[in-house]
Design a protein around this motif. Structure first.
Motif, PDB file in Angstrom:
ATOM      1  N   ARG A  17       5.717 -85.187  -8.187  1.00  0.00           N
ATOM      2  CA  ARG A  17       5.047 -84.012  -8.769  1.00  0.00           C
ATOM      3  C   ARG A  17       5.865 -82.744  -8.527  1.00  0.00           C
ATOM      4  O   ARG A  17       6.016 -81.922  -9.413  1.00  0.00           O
ATOM      5  N   ARG A  18       6.397 -82.614  -7.315  1.00  0.00           N
ATOM      6  CA  ARG A  18       7.189 -81.430  -6.968  1.00  0.00           C
ATOM      7  C   ARG A  18       8.542 -81.430  -7.650  1.00  0.00           C
ATOM      8  O   ARG A  18       9.163 -80.392  -7.810  1.00  0.00           O
TER       9      ARG A  18
ATOM     10  N   ALA B   7       5.310 -81.722 -14.341  1.00  0.00           N
ATOM     11  CA  ALA B   7       4.949 -82.251 -13.021  1.00  0.00           C
ATOM     12  C   ALA B   7       4.011 -83.446 -13.178  1.00  0.00           C
ATOM     13  O   ALA B   7       4.164 -84.463 -12.488  1.00  0.00           O
TER      14      ALA B   7
ATOM     15  N   ASP C 102       0.873 -78.126 -15.113  1.00  0.00           N
ATOM     16  CA  ASP C 102       2.316 -78.197 -15.378  1.00  0.00           C
ATOM     17  C   ASP C 102       2.576 -79.614 -15.897  1.00  0.00           C
ATOM     18  O   ASP C 102       2.645 -80.577 -15.133  1.00  0.00           O
TER      19      ASP C 102
ATOM     20  N   ASP D 218      -2.259 -82.191 -13.482  1.00  0.00           N
ATOM     21  CA  ASP D 218      -1.590 -80.917 -13.203  1.00  0.00           C
ATOM     22  C   ASP D 218      -1.368 -80.153 -14.514  1.00  0.00           C
ATOM     23  O   ASP D 218      -0.895 -80.729 -15.493  1.00  0.00           O
TER      24      ASP D 218
ATOM     25  N   GLU E  22       3.302 -87.183  -4.644  1.00  0.00           N
ATOM     26  CA  GLU E  22       3.451 -85.739  -4.407  1.00  0.00           C
ATOM     27  C   GLU E  22       4.916 -85.317  -4.528  1.00  0.00           C
ATOM     28  O   GLU E  22       5.209 -84.239  -5.062  1.00  0.00           O
ATOM     29  N   ALA E  23       5.848 -86.143  -4.073  1.00  0.00           N
ATOM     30  CA  ALA E  23       7.272 -85.831  -4.200  1.00  0.00           C
ATOM     31  C   ALA E  23       7.669 -85.788  -5.677  1.00  0.00           C
ATOM     32  O   ALA E  23       8.400 -84.875  -6.105  1.00  0.00           O
TER      33      ALA E  23
ATOM     34  N   ALA F 208      -2.592 -84.978  -9.494  1.00  0.00           N
ATOM     35  CA  ALA F 208      -1.203 -84.891  -9.950  1.00  0.00           C
ATOM     36  C   ALA F 208      -1.080 -85.130 -11.455  1.00  0.00           C
ATOM     37  O   ALA F 208      -0.377 -84.398 -12.145  1.00  0.00           O
TER      38      ALA F 208
END
Length: 159
Positions: free
Chosen positions: A157-158, A134, A131, A129, A154-155, A126
């Motif tokens: 990151r999204r 993110a 991005d 990433d 993960e949440a 993460a």
């Protein structure tokens, strides 16, 4: 188990206990040869444990019962990559539940003062990433945690 390069960790009479805990807790870990004093010496007696050869996740180590004058600190630590939340929780809880203490961002100390960073691979992915927004969200989420929560990383990151 003698290796050309071995990490030597000092303990105050508890090297064998520490080695046994690490061998029980971490995969690919074992206790090897225990060297005992062949005679009395200024701070101990014949038969006392002097050193313990052991490995932690395949890394050769030597536990030295060197006394109280040198303490572990954050300048040396083990970073353990975990594959999922269950493994993260198991290792974290083993360290904390055996007299250790929690810190921030996945860091904790065992009861002997040795620092560990229990790092889920999902966290590493993460914050790496491509991005960058993110990655920043995941990083900022991590900065608020003690033990790493993969679902929350993960949440974040999204977005």
């Amino acid at each position: 188990m003698v290796s050309k390069n071995t990490i030597c960790l000092w303990y105050d009479g508890t090297a064998l206990e520490a080695a046994q805990f690490y061998a029980k807790t971490f995969p690919d870990s074992a206790v090897g040869t225990v060297f005992r004093a062949p005679g009395d010496y200024p701070s101990g007696h014949q038969g006392d444990v002097l050193t313990v050869e052991f490995s932690v996740i395949g890394i050769p180590c030597l536990g030295l019962n060197g006394g109280p004058q040198f303490k572990h600190n954050e300048a040396f630590s083990f970073q353990v990559a975990t594959d999922d939340q269950a493994e993260t929780d198991r290792l974290w809880n083993a360290i904390i539940g055996n007299g250790g203490q929690a810190s921030a961002c996945g860091w904790c100390k065992d009861k002997w003062g040795l620092s560990w960073q229990i790092t889920p691979r999902a966290l590493t992915a993460a914050i790496a990433d491509p991005d960058r927004a993110a990655a920043k969200r995941a990083f900022e989420a991590m900065m608020q945690m003690t033990k790493i929560d993969i679902a929350a990383i993960e949440a974040a990151r999204r977005g």
